[in-house]
Design an enzyme around this catalytic site. Structure first.
Site, PDB file in Angstrom:
ATOM      1  N   HIS A 173      25.555  36.234  36.910  1.00 41.01           N
ATOM      2  CA  HIS A 173      26.444  35.200  36.362  1.00 41.01           C
ATOM      3  C   HIS A 173      25.798  33.815  36.442  1.00 41.01           C
ATOM      4  O   HIS A 173      26.018  32.966  35.583  1.00 41.01           O
ATOM      5  CB  HIS A 173      27.761  35.141  37.152  1.00 41.01           C
ATOM      6  CG  HIS A 173      28.850  36.023  36.604  1.00 41.01           C
ATOM      7  ND1 HIS A 173      29.348  35.900  35.333  1.00 41.01           N
ATOM      8  CD2 HIS A 173      29.557  37.039  37.182  1.00 41.01           C
ATOM      9  CE1 HIS A 173      30.315  36.794  35.147  1.00 41.01           C
ATOM     10  NE2 HIS A 173      30.469  37.503  36.244  1.00 41.01           N
ATOM     11  N   GLY A 224      34.508  39.812  43.526  1.00 34.83           N
ATOM     12  CA  GLY A 224      33.481  38.779  43.520  1.00 34.83           C
ATOM     13  C   GLY A 224      33.779  37.747  42.453  1.00 34.83           C
ATOM     14  O   GLY A 224      34.514  38.022  41.493  1.00 34.83           O
ATOM     15  N   GLN A 255      32.204  31.127  36.521  1.00 38.22           N
ATOM     16  CA  GLN A 255      33.466  31.746  36.092  1.00 38.22           C
ATOM     17  C   GLN A 255      34.661  30.810  36.276  1.00 38.22           C
ATOM     18  O   GLN A 255      35.733  31.065  35.737  1.00 38.22           O
ATOM     19  CB  GLN A 255      33.721  33.052  36.860  1.00 38.22           C
ATOM     20  CG  GLN A 255      32.760  34.170  36.467  1.00 38.22           C
ATOM     21  CD  GLN A 255      33.083  35.446  37.214  1.00 38.22           C
ATOM     22  OE1 GLN A 255      32.659  35.625  38.349  1.00 38.22           O
ATOM     23  NE2 GLN A 255      33.831  36.329  36.590  1.00 38.22           N
ATOM     24  N   CYS A 306      34.683  42.932  34.965  1.00 35.64           N
ATOM     25  CA  CYS A 306      34.441  41.522  35.231  1.00 35.64           C
ATOM     26  C   CYS A 306      35.711  40.741  34.930  1.00 35.64           C
ATOM     27  O   CYS A 306      36.342  40.966  33.899  1.00 35.64           O
ATOM     28  CB  CYS A 306      33.297  41.035  34.342  1.00 35.64           C
ATOM     29  SG  CYS A 306      32.923  39.296  34.563  1.00 35.64           S
ATOM     30  N   LEU A 307      36.073  39.829  35.817  1.00 38.97           N
ATOM     31  CA  LEU A 307      37.279  39.023  35.618  1.00 38.97           C
ATOM     32  C   LEU A 307      37.172  38.173  34.355  1.00 38.97           C
ATOM     33  O   LEU A 307      38.180  37.784  33.785  1.00 38.97           O
ATOM     34  CB  LEU A 307      37.521  38.127  36.838  1.00 38.97           C
ATOM     35  CG  LEU A 307      37.856  38.867  38.149  1.00 38.97           C
ATOM     36  CD1 LEU A 307      37.856  37.889  39.319  1.00 38.97           C
ATOM     37  CD2 LEU A 307      39.185  39.599  38.059  1.00 38.97           C
ATOM     38  N   HIS A 353      25.709  41.672  40.151  1.00 34.35           N
ATOM     39  CA  HIS A 353      26.638  41.196  39.118  1.00 34.35           C
ATOM     40  C   HIS A 353      26.841  39.676  39.232  1.00 34.35           C
ATOM     41  O   HIS A 353      26.770  38.954  38.234  1.00 34.35           O
ATOM     42  CB  HIS A 353      27.959  41.959  39.288  1.00 34.35           C
ATOM     43  CG  HIS A 353      29.027  41.615  38.297  1.00 34.35           C
ATOM     44  ND1 HIS A 353      29.530  42.533  37.398  1.00 34.35           N
ATOM     45  CD2 HIS A 353      29.711  40.457  38.080  1.00 34.35           C
ATOM     46  CE1 HIS A 353      30.473  41.937  36.658  1.00 34.35           C
ATOM     47  NE2 HIS A 353      30.604  40.679  37.059  1.00 34.35           N
ATOM     48  N   GLU A 354      27.055  39.215  40.457  1.00 35.80           N
ATOM     49  CA  GLU A 354      27.353  37.783  40.649  1.00 35.80           C
ATOM     50  C   GLU A 354      26.116  36.907  40.473  1.00 35.80           C
ATOM     51  O   GLU A 354      26.210  35.822  39.900  1.00 35.80           O
ATOM     52  CB  GLU A 354      27.974  37.525  42.028  1.00 35.80           C
ATOM     53  CG  GLU A 354      29.277  38.251  42.308  1.00 35.80           C
ATOM     54  CD  GLU A 354      30.325  38.117  41.216  1.00 35.80           C
ATOM     55  OE1 GLU A 354      30.337  37.110  40.492  1.00 35.80           O
ATOM     56  OE2 GLU A 354      31.131  39.056  41.081  1.00 35.80           O
TER      57      GLU A 354
HETATM   58 ZN    ZN Z   1      31.750  39.071  36.466  1.00 32.42          ZN
END
Ligand code: ZN
Length: 160
Positions: free
Chosen positions: A135, A47, A52, A89-90, A131-132
């Site tokens: 963000h 995701g 991000q 998380c990226l 999670h997204e």
């Molecule tokens: Zn993340």
């Protein structure tokens, strides 16, 4: 289509800002969605949220293995149960933590053309949706973490 640079926690303030609602479903949005999908797949993530890639718009892409999902202006409209799982998380490299999330969620969103749809999810997809959407409000999963996980097998890693 292009790969965009992924913002990193501690370096890029953009991750802590509130994303704005999308009201124009134009070419610009479509390019953003395409680039976000490219960037997510390139980074092997499940995701990615627009902040991000340093864009403060309420836009999310997810693929937990069942195909690409594009969500514009996603809103959590129902949740049920709770469950603790490991997340990554990226934007927070080299870390995995356990987080408590609802077991089942219902999200209402718009597609790239502005049409509203609802999605009901559990398992990894429910985690990714939580999670997204976090963000988009400047919330990172480490804000909600229970503890760090250090001994995770490589193949179980899921980053979003
Ligand atoms: Zn993340």
């Amino acid at each position: 289509m292009a790969i965009r640079r992924i913002a990193i926690e501690g370096k890029d303030e953009v991750l802590r800002k509130h994303a704005r609602k999308v009201d124009r479903f134009d070419k610009r949005l479509h390019v953003l969605l395409d680039d976000m999908a490219d960037t997510m797949y390139h980074a092997d993530g499940v995701g990615l949220a627009a902040p991000q890639v340093s864009i403060l718009k309420r836009v999310v892409v997810i693929d937990v293995g069942d195909g690409l999902l594009e969500l514009v202006n996603p809103v959590m409209i129902a949740q049920e149960g709770s469950k603790v799982d490991v997340e990554g998380c990226l934007s927070v490299p080299d870390r995995r933590c356990t987080v408590e999330r609802p077991e089942k969620v219902t999200v209402r969103a718009q597609n790239r053309h502005g049409e509203t749809f609802e999605i009901e999810a559990e398992g990894l997809l429910a985690v990714a949706l939580c999670h997204e959407t976090d963000h988009l409000d400047g919330i990172l999963y480490i804000d909600k973490m229970i503890e760090d996980v250090t001994d995770m097998p490589e193949e179980d890693e899921e980053e979003a």
